[in-house]
Design a protein around this motif. Structure first.
Motif, PDB file in Angstrom:
ATOM      1  N   ARG A  48       0.825  -1.212   0.000  1.00  0.00           N
ATOM      2  CA  ARG A  48       0.000   0.000   0.000  1.00  0.00           C
ATOM      3  C   ARG A  48       0.857   1.258   0.000  1.00  0.00           C
ATOM      4  O   ARG A  48       0.526   2.252  -0.665  1.00  0.00           O
ATOM      5  CB  ARG A  48      -0.938  -0.022   1.200  1.00  0.00           C
ATOM      6  N   ALA A  49       1.959   1.220   0.729  1.00  0.00           N
ATOM      7  CA  ALA A  49       2.866   2.379   0.733  1.00  0.00           C
ATOM      8  C   ALA A  49       3.466   2.581  -0.652  1.00  0.00           C
ATOM      9  O   ALA A  49       3.554   3.718  -1.148  1.00  0.00           O
ATOM     10  CB  ALA A  49       3.972   2.165   1.765  1.00  0.00           C
ATOM     11  N   ALA A  50       3.867   1.487  -1.296  1.00  0.00           N
ATOM     12  CA  ALA A  50       4.434   1.580  -2.643  1.00  0.00           C
ATOM     13  C   ALA A  50       3.398   2.084  -3.634  1.00  0.00           C
ATOM     14  O   ALA A  50       3.718   2.880  -4.533  1.00  0.00           O
ATOM     15  CB  ALA A  50       4.962   0.217  -3.078  1.00  0.00           C
ATOM     16  N   ALA A  51       2.153   1.656  -3.478  1.00  0.00           N
ATOM     17  CA  ALA A  51       1.084   2.102  -4.382  1.00  0.00           C
ATOM     18  C   ALA A  51       0.861   3.607  -4.244  1.00  0.00           C
ATOM     19  O   ALA A  51       0.638   4.311  -5.243  1.00  0.00           O
ATOM     20  CB  ALA A  51      -0.202   1.338  -4.091  1.00  0.00           C
ATOM     21  N   ARG A  52       0.915   4.115  -3.014  1.00  0.00           N
ATOM     22  CA  ARG A  52       0.750   5.563  -2.809  1.00  0.00           C
ATOM     23  C   ARG A  52       1.887   6.332  -3.471  1.00  0.00           C
ATOM     24  O   ARG A  52       1.661   7.350  -4.133  1.00  0.00           O
ATOM     25  CB  ARG A  52       0.698   5.877  -1.310  1.00  0.00           C
ATOM     26  N   LEU A  53       3.112   5.862  -3.284  1.00  0.00           N
ATOM     27  CA  LEU A  53       4.262   6.530  -3.886  1.00  0.00           C
ATOM     28  C   LEU A  53       4.179   6.482  -5.408  1.00  0.00           C
ATOM     29  O   LEU A  53       4.521   7.461  -6.091  1.00  0.00           O
ATOM     30  CB  LEU A  53       5.554   5.881  -3.401  1.00  0.00           C
ATOM     31  N   ALA A  90       6.363   2.744   4.837  1.00  0.00           N
ATOM     32  CA  ALA A  90       5.670   1.599   5.440  1.00  0.00           C
ATOM     33  C   ALA A  90       6.080   1.370   6.890  1.00  0.00           C
ATOM     34  O   ALA A  90       5.536   0.480   7.554  1.00  0.00           O
ATOM     35  CB  ALA A  90       5.938   0.337   4.626  1.00  0.00           C
ATOM     36  N   GLY A  91       7.042   2.155   7.382  1.00  0.00           N
ATOM     37  CA  GLY A  91       7.491   1.992   8.752  1.00  0.00           C
ATOM     38  C   GLY A  91       8.269   0.718   8.979  1.00  0.00           C
ATOM     39  O   GLY A  91       8.167   0.086  10.040  1.00  0.00           O
ATOM     40  N   LEU A 108       8.375  -6.221  -6.038  1.00  0.00           N
ATOM     41  CA  LEU A 108       7.481  -5.308  -5.326  1.00  0.00           C
ATOM     42  C   LEU A 108       6.523  -4.631  -6.300  1.00  0.00           C
ATOM     43  O   LEU A 108       5.316  -4.532  -6.037  1.00  0.00           O
ATOM     44  CB  LEU A 108       8.304  -4.250  -4.584  1.00  0.00           C
ATOM     45  N   LEU A 109       7.028  -4.177  -7.459  1.00  0.00           N
ATOM     46  CA  LEU A 109       6.167  -3.534  -8.447  1.00  0.00           C
ATOM     47  C   LEU A 109       5.118  -4.505  -8.984  1.00  0.00           C
ATOM     48  O   LEU A 109       3.972  -4.119  -9.244  1.00  0.00           O
ATOM     49  CB  LEU A 109       7.014  -2.966  -9.590  1.00  0.00           C
ATOM     50  N   ASP A 110       5.498  -5.777  -9.143  1.00  0.00           N
ATOM     51  CA  ASP A 110       4.518  -6.789  -9.555  1.00  0.00           C
ATOM     52  C   ASP A 110       3.402  -6.890  -8.519  1.00  0.00           C
ATOM     53  O   ASP A 110       2.224  -7.007  -8.867  1.00  0.00           O
ATOM     54  CB  ASP A 110       5.191  -8.152  -9.716  1.00  0.00           C
ATOM     55  N   ALA A 111       3.773  -6.855  -7.251  1.00  0.00           N
ATOM     56  CA  ALA A 111       2.780  -6.951  -6.180  1.00  0.00           C
ATOM     57  C   ALA A 111       1.881  -5.712  -6.162  1.00  0.00           C
ATOM     58  O   ALA A 111       0.677  -5.818  -5.890  1.00  0.00           O
ATOM     59  CB  ALA A 111       3.481  -7.114  -4.831  1.00  0.00           C
ATOM     60  N   VAL A 112       2.445  -4.550  -6.460  1.00  0.00           N
ATOM     61  CA  VAL A 112       1.648  -3.319  -6.514  1.00  0.00           C
ATOM     62  C   VAL A 112       0.638  -3.401  -7.655  1.00  0.00           C
ATOM     63  O   VAL A 112      -0.542  -3.049  -7.490  1.00  0.00           O
ATOM     64  CB  VAL A 112       2.560  -2.090  -6.690  1.00  0.00           C
ATOM     65  N   ALA A 113       1.085  -3.863  -8.815  1.00  0.00           N
ATOM     66  CA  ALA A 113       0.181  -4.009  -9.950  1.00  0.00           C
ATOM     67  C   ALA A 113      -0.934  -4.991  -9.621  1.00  0.00           C
ATOM     68  O   ALA A 113      -2.111  -4.756  -9.923  1.00  0.00           O
ATOM     69  CB  ALA A 113       0.958  -4.477 -11.182  1.00  0.00           C
ATOM     70  N   GLU A 114      -0.580  -6.088  -8.999  1.00  0.00           N
ATOM     71  CA  GLU A 114      -1.574  -7.092  -8.611  1.00  0.00           C
ATOM     72  C   GLU A 114      -2.586  -6.504  -7.636  1.00  0.00           C
ATOM     73  O   GLU A 114      -3.800  -6.702  -7.775  1.00  0.00           O
ATOM     74  CB  GLU A 114      -0.849  -8.279  -7.968  1.00  0.00           C
TER      75      GLU A 114
END
Length: 240
Positions: A25-30, A48-49, A65-71
């Motif tokens: 979720r933090a990566a998606a916001r960024l 993400a702390g 990580l980017l794959d997980a954000v896309a998913e």
């Protein structure tokens, strides 16, 4: 003498999942705020702390990580669509699905570019596969209604490629310079090419007839499995 300090217990699955979700979720916001360049492991970990090693442990590397954000983004968007079987005119549902796809891309440009701008066949998102399957299910319904003028595979490929290309073309222009009619024009050109008139008395021509019968093959219980297999091959050859 044995050490008086016991090793720290490994986090349970629930704790690991919670950390993973927080990181995604933090990566998606960024990503939404600054594009792909903003998604560094250091920035994500800070947002993400947690610490960067946690990202490598859970996702392998930045690409993971980017794959997980896309998913995550795709799954969130399509979650409510997968919960129910849509009803109504299947051709109108194709139009509605096109419009949702385009709106999703324009509302989430960085995420859309991440999912579709850098295709990697070996890393296809399961959520993207599911979304494509939903579109193909609607195409099948069009075929079953006797209104598909080309094969199901060709119709699905045309819809997906032109709708996605439309979004990428629009995103390539400043927002105030985008052609607001491009999506609707492309949509109607495609649907006009792959479907037949709903008022026609039956499938228009041998390709549409073959596609319609192909969509109903599983219901032809008067035929044996072997006969259906042979008929399927014949119908697919005609449809191509």
């Amino acid at each position: 003498m044995a050490s008086s300090t016991a090793p720290s217990p490994a986090p349970d699955d629930g704790a690991t999942a919670a950390v993973s979700t927080r990181i995604v979720r933090a990566a998606a916001r960024l990503l939404a705020e600054g594009g792909r360049e903003a998604v560094s492991t250091r920035a994500v970990a800070a947002a993400a702390g947690t610490k960067p090693p946690a990202i490598y442990r859970l996702f392998g590397d930045k690409d993971g990580l980017l794959d997980a954000v896309a998913e995550h983004g795709f799954a969130t968007y399509y979650a409510d669509k997968a919960a129910r079987r849509p009803e109504g005119d299947p051709v109108e549902r194709l139009r509605a699905g096109w419009d949702r796809h385009v709106r999703f891309g324009l509302d989430n440009p960085a995420l859309f570019a991440l999912m579709y701008g850098d295709p990697r066949p070996a890393h296809t998102s399961p959520a993207a596969v599911a979304a494509l399957g939903m579109m193909r299910a609607t195409v099948h319904d069009v075929a079953a209604a006797g209104r598909l003028a080309v094969s199901e595979d060709l119709a699905g490929g045309i819809l997906h490629s032109v709708a996605t290309g439309t979004v990428l073309t629009l995103l390539d222009r400043p927002e105030d310079e985008r052609d607001t009619g491009l999506s609707a024009t492309n949509r109607e050109m495609v649907i006009g090419r792959i479907t037949t008139d709903e008022h026609a008395p039956g499938p228009a021509g041998p390709v549409a007839a073959a596609t319609t019968l192909h969509a109903h093959l599983d219901a032809l219980t008067a035929l044996s499995d072997g006969e259906r297999h042979v008929l399927r091959e014949w119908l697919e050859r005609v449809a191509r």
